[in-house]
Scaffold this active site. Structure first.
Site, PDB file in Angstrom:
ATOM      1  N   HIS A  80       6.788  48.853 -24.318  1.00  0.00           N
ATOM      2  CA  HIS A  80       7.330  49.174 -25.438  1.00  0.00           C
ATOM      3  C   HIS A  80       8.608  50.071 -25.596  1.00  0.00           C
ATOM      4  O   HIS A  80       9.357  50.701 -26.672  1.00  0.00           O
ATOM      5  CB  HIS A  80       6.170  49.904 -26.614  1.00  0.00           C
ATOM      6  N   ASN A 208      -3.115  48.498 -31.872  1.00  0.00           N
ATOM      7  CA  ASN A 208      -2.570  49.478 -31.401  1.00  0.00           C
ATOM      8  C   ASN A 208      -3.168  51.071 -30.892  1.00  0.00           C
ATOM      9  O   ASN A 208      -3.628  50.908 -32.671  1.00  0.00           O
ATOM     10  CB  ASN A 208      -1.042  49.715 -32.194  1.00  0.00           C
ATOM     11  N   TRP A 209      -2.724  52.284 -30.652  1.00  0.00           N
ATOM     12  CA  TRP A 209      -3.664  53.029 -30.798  1.00  0.00           C
ATOM     13  C   TRP A 209      -6.176  53.138 -31.033  1.00  0.00           C
ATOM     14  O   TRP A 209      -6.414  52.862 -31.302  1.00  0.00           O
ATOM     15  CB  TRP A 209      -3.582  53.860 -32.051  1.00  0.00           C
ATOM     16  N   ASP A 217       1.538  46.313 -21.490  1.00  0.00           N
ATOM     17  CA  ASP A 217       2.562  47.098 -21.386  1.00  0.00           C
ATOM     18  C   ASP A 217       4.056  47.429 -21.163  1.00  0.00           C
ATOM     19  O   ASP A 217       3.698  48.794 -20.517  1.00  0.00           O
ATOM     20  CB  ASP A 217       2.286  48.046 -22.782  1.00  0.00           C
ATOM     21  N   ASN A 323       4.033  52.408 -35.437  1.00  0.00           N
ATOM     22  CA  ASN A 323       3.112  53.093 -34.379  1.00  0.00           C
ATOM     23  C   ASN A 323       3.255  54.855 -34.816  1.00  0.00           C
ATOM     24  O   ASN A 323       2.093  55.554 -34.612  1.00  0.00           O
ATOM     25  CB  ASN A 323       4.121  53.749 -33.052  1.00  0.00           C
ATOM     26  N   GLY A 645       5.354  59.564 -25.121  1.00  0.00           N
ATOM     27  CA  GLY A 645       6.192  60.870 -24.389  1.00  0.00           C
ATOM     28  C   GLY A 645       5.561  60.559 -22.889  1.00  0.00           C
ATOM     29  O   GLY A 645       6.431  59.976 -21.652  1.00  0.00           O
ATOM     30  N   ASN A 646       4.129  60.290 -23.157  1.00  0.00           N
ATOM     31  CA  ASN A 646       3.691  59.848 -21.521  1.00  0.00           C
ATOM     32  C   ASN A 646       3.475  58.102 -21.747  1.00  0.00           C
ATOM     33  O   ASN A 646       3.199  57.606 -20.326  1.00  0.00           O
ATOM     34  CB  ASN A 646       2.300  60.855 -21.495  1.00  0.00           C
ATOM     35  N   SER A 647       4.166  57.761 -22.579  1.00  0.00           N
ATOM     36  CA  SER A 647       4.385  56.273 -22.573  1.00  0.00           C
ATOM     37  C   SER A 647       4.749  55.971 -20.767  1.00  0.00           C
ATOM     38  O   SER A 647       5.666  56.711 -21.174  1.00  0.00           O
ATOM     39  CB  SER A 647       4.790  56.224 -23.605  1.00  0.00           C
ATOM     40  N   PHE A 663      -0.151  53.503 -21.768  1.00  0.00           N
ATOM     41  CA  PHE A 663       0.574  53.536 -22.503  1.00  0.00           C
ATOM     42  C   PHE A 663       0.509  54.090 -23.993  1.00  0.00           C
ATOM     43  O   PHE A 663       1.120  53.901 -24.476  1.00  0.00           O
ATOM     44  CB  PHE A 663       1.294  51.894 -22.463  1.00  0.00           C
ATOM     45  N   ASP A 664      -0.753  54.087 -23.772  1.00  0.00           N
ATOM     46  CA  ASP A 664      -1.293  54.544 -25.130  1.00  0.00           C
ATOM     47  C   ASP A 664      -2.646  55.385 -24.654  1.00  0.00           C
ATOM     48  O   ASP A 664      -3.190  56.037 -24.033  1.00  0.00           O
ATOM     49  CB  ASP A 664      -1.642  53.333 -26.139  1.00  0.00           C
TER      50      ASP A 664
HETATM   51  N1  ASP Z   1       1.556  54.699 -27.167  1.00  0.00           N
HETATM   52  C1  ASP Z   1       1.600  56.118 -27.307  1.00  0.00           C
HETATM   53  C2  ASP Z   1       3.011  56.450 -27.952  1.00  0.00           C
HETATM   54  O1  ASP Z   1       4.484  55.533 -28.149  1.00  0.00           O
HETATM   55  C3  ASP Z   1       1.496  56.844 -26.236  1.00  0.00           C
HETATM   56  C4  ASP Z   1       0.541  58.134 -26.684  1.00  0.00           C
HETATM   57  O2  ASP Z   1       0.954  58.839 -27.487  1.00  0.00           O
HETATM   58  O3  ASP Z   1      -0.613  58.033 -25.996  1.00  0.00           O
HETATM   59  O4  ASP Z   1       3.590  57.438 -28.719  1.00  0.00           O
END
Ligand code: ASP
Length: 713
Positions: A80, A208-209, A217, A323, A645-647, A663-664
């Site tokens: 992503h 997602n989430w 990903d 997202n 941002g940690n993605s 990724f999430d």
């Molecule tokens: N998947 C999230 C994002 O893209 C990553 C996260 O927020 O933990 O914002």
């Protein structure tokens, strides 16, 4: 491992909520006894300002994180995170979004347009230097402007002393502490391997989430530099970048209970804000924003279902909005579940008692909480107006481009140091690249529909909030629709070459164009300028108040705080670990490809490539199966502290080797940004074993495994 979890709500009652956050700035690493937690290397190997360490292998990539995994500039990040570049490189004939992309040789790698990566070189505290600009008695607006100006001076000075590097000052605690970071920026990024969307975004927005997760990903890119090793724009002559450090891949991965850590660039958290802020977020800003996004997504999906051009052009926008809005829904549910505003208010009641208990504190902080409340009630009272103005710009790329042209005309006439950030010489090329990229995705029916809708909304504002430029258009929806159609039909900004030619030109030249959209933007510009000043004034007030808020809370709680995330490099550690989201439900921390097969279906996002399913059925796992699970692990869950941002951040094992790509977060953890807890805060990575299996077996890119020093057989 023991799997007895206390039911979620019961545990929440037993344990306090403002638990220990864990996004540690690297300067704080020495405070953590990491060996006793399970780390098997020296913390100097993670961060060593005097030598090479793991952080030298970590990059910020757009709003995400990535890491070098070879000596030839190969970067692994999330699917992503690379999506915008994949979309930009795709056409209806070459649909890399759906089919994925494999470069079989370096020559075939495709430029990731508009993408840059930055590598942190060094940092130092400059709080005293910044705060010297603040004089007693300054108005809040003057304060913000003085701080902004001082930061620009510090940046200009640092860049002069360090040619080729970019400097950035990050605010660590609002109004209180500032750090100057020096970065190397690389500007030639190329796509190397991207899995098909049915792997990279498996189960789409549904999952997602959410945990359990079966999404692959990840994507690979490569950074290039000029033959002399310096950062340079794309050129055929460029050569792969040689990073000071690249991460070693551990193809054996990790299992439940194992120690792990993450290095990355978490974007933004809000754990040190007050209840007044949080209730505004919960009651006003997030619901309004989510609602609008959901309405736009539904309309764009409808357009996409009828037209492949729309589908391609709108895909990134739909994805971004989806997202964000689902994240807000998760946060809103979390705030409700935890009763967080109420809890923060109760905390603040006790804080106020503490303040009033000492005459000195009363003098310094007596009205602090009320003052914070007052700023947020002003923001709240204006919110319909401000969100209408914000969304008017977001509704149409053409209008926002036109406004940027007007703003550029005004700003570029000033001396460089006095310009707004994006219009300064050091940032201007990036602004241009961003506009070029966004203009490529303009889809006129969406522009027309959303702009009309926002103008109708603007017309409904009370007369005290009338937007002068829009008043002459009246309130009749049909007339507004006809006006927008005409403007969109007649504007020449639809031609990106024409639009970009005007960027940075003086106001007279823009006027001369007699372009209806430029005229509209020109008329709107003073309103946006005023809005910006109002926000600068409010930020000035908030900065002063939050600096005090932090001080008095530290005094009250008798401890230091970890600063909120602010897109600077951070460290977090934890374990591979499941959790119990609610009574009688337990989540395991690893999913496998069996779960992918279970979910596979003949519909977009679920149609796993037949090849992958056949390989799995034939148990062709290579060396990448988990010996415990007897299957290819796909995603993993852990209790580290992450945010947007940690993605793309690397998940590293006890030896500092790469075992996953973050990724999430799970649904309950979306509320992390306000309150982290080891009970529900769980983040999600794609397991390195899945990355390697897909890349080699499904993508046929064995060369990449070789490059990373991994044997695929
Ligand atoms: N998947 C999230 C994002 O893209 C990553 C996260 O927020 O933990 O914002």
């Amino acid at each position: 491992m023991k799997k007895a979890f206390l039911p979620f709500l019961l545990t929440l009652l037993l344990f306090p909520l403002r638990a220990d956050e864990g996004m540690w700035p690297l300067s704080e690493l020495h405070k953590l006894d990491l060996r006793s937690k399970g780390l098997q290397i020296d913390s100097q190997e993670i961060y060593n300002p005097q030598g090479v360490s793991l952080i030298d292998g970590i990059v910020q990539l757009g709003g995400c994180t990535g890491s070098f995994v070879s000596s030839e500039g190969l970067i692994v990040t999330n699917h992503h995170c690379a999506f915008g570049a994949v979309q930009a490189a795709s056409s209806q004939e070459k649909d890399y979004v759906s089919d994925g992309f494999t470069a079989t040789s370096r020559r075939e790698e495709i430029p990731a347009k508009g993408y840059t990566v930055r590598i942190t070189e060094s940092y130092r505290d400059v709080s005293a230097q910044v705060l010297k600009a603040v004089k007693t008695g300054m108005s809040p607006l003057a304060r913000t402007k003085a701080v902004e100006k001082r930061i620009k001076e510090i940046v200009a000075d640092a860049e002069k002393k360090n040619p080729g590097k970019r400097a950035e000052v990050a605010e660590m605690f609002s109004g209180k502490s500032y750090v100057l970071f020096l970065y190397t920026y690389l500007k030639d990024l190329r796509l190397v391997y991207v899995p098909p969307r049915s792997i990279g975004e498996f189960a789409g927005e549904d999952d997602n989430w959410v945990w359990p997760r079966h999404t692959g990903d990840f994507s690979f890119l490569r950074a290039y530099v000029a033959p002399n090793g310096e950062a340079a724009e794309f050129s055929d002559k460029n050569i792969p970048y040689k990073p000071r450090k690249f991460l070693k891949v551990n193809p054996k991965g990790v299992e439940e209970g194992d120690f792990t850590f993450i290095l990355g660039y978490p974007g933004r958290t809000y754990r040190h804000m007050g209840a007044a802020y949080l209730s505004y977020e919960e009651e006003v800003r997030m619901p309004t924003s989510a609602q609008l996004s959901e309405s736009w997504i539904a309309q764009m999906e409808e357009m996409s279902s009828k037209n492949p051009e729309a589908a391609l052009k709108l895909s990134s926008r739909i994805k971004g909005l989806a997202n964000g809005s689902k994240n807000y829904r998760g946060k809103l549910a979390g705030l409700q579940r935890l009763g967080l505003v109420k809890k923060w208010r109760e905390d603040e009641k006790r804080l106020q008692e503490f303040i009033l208990a000492s005459p000195e504190r009363k003098r310094l902080y007596g009205s602090l909480l009320q003052d914070l409340e007052n700023v947020y009630s002003e923001i709240r009272n204006q919110s319909d107006y401000t969100s209408t103005l914000d969304s008017l710009l977001r509704s149409s790329t053409l209008l926002s481009t036109a406004l940027s042209l007007q703003e550029a005309a005004a700003e570029r006439a000033k001396p460089d140091i006095e310009r707004d950030g994006p219009y300064m010489d050091r940032n201007f090329p990036r602004l241009r690249a961003g506009l070029e990229l966004s203009l490529k995705n303009v889809y006129l029916p969406a522009e027309e529909t959303f702009l009309t809708e926002r103008l109708i909304k603007a017309a409904s504002l009370p007369s005290s909030q009338t937007i002068p430029a829009l008043a002459p258009l009246g309130k009749d929806p049909d007339a507004l629709k006809a006006f927008v159609s005409k403007v969109i039909r007649e504007t020449r900004l639809k031609d990106p070459v024409f639009a970009l030619k005007l960027l940075g030109q003086p106001p007279e030249l823009l006027t001369k164009q007699r372009d209806p959209l430029l005229q509209l933007a020109g008329a709107l510009y003073p309103t946006y300028k005023k809005l910006k000043e109002t926000r600068q004034k409010q930020n000035g007030e908030l900065d002063t108040l939050y600096a005090k808020f932090i001080d008095v809370r530290m005094e009250w709680m008798k401890r230091d705080f970890v600063p909120d995330a602010n897109s600077t490099l951070r460290f977090t550690y934890g374990r591979i670990r499941g959790y119990s989201p609610r009574n009688a439900v337990t989540y395991e921390p690893l999913t496998t490809f069996a779960g992918v097969v279970e979910k596979t279906a003949e519909k977009p996002f679920y149609n796993t490539p037949a090849k992958a399913v056949e390989l799995w059925k034939a148990k062709d796992f290579g060396p990448f199966a988990s010996s415990k699970l007897k299957d290819i692990p796909v995603a993993m869950l852990y209790d580290m502290d992450t945010t947007g941002g940690n993605s793309g951040s690397p998940v590293l094992d006890a030896k500092g080797e790469l075992v996953g790509i973050n990724f999430d977060r799970a649904w309950e953890a979306t509320v992390n940004d306000y309150a982290w807890s080891s009970l529900y805060s769980r983040s999600i990575a794609v397991d390195i074993r899945y990355v390697l299996w897909v890349t080699s077996r499904v993508g046929g890119a064995n060369n990449l495994l070789e490059e990373m020093g991994v044997t695929g057989n």
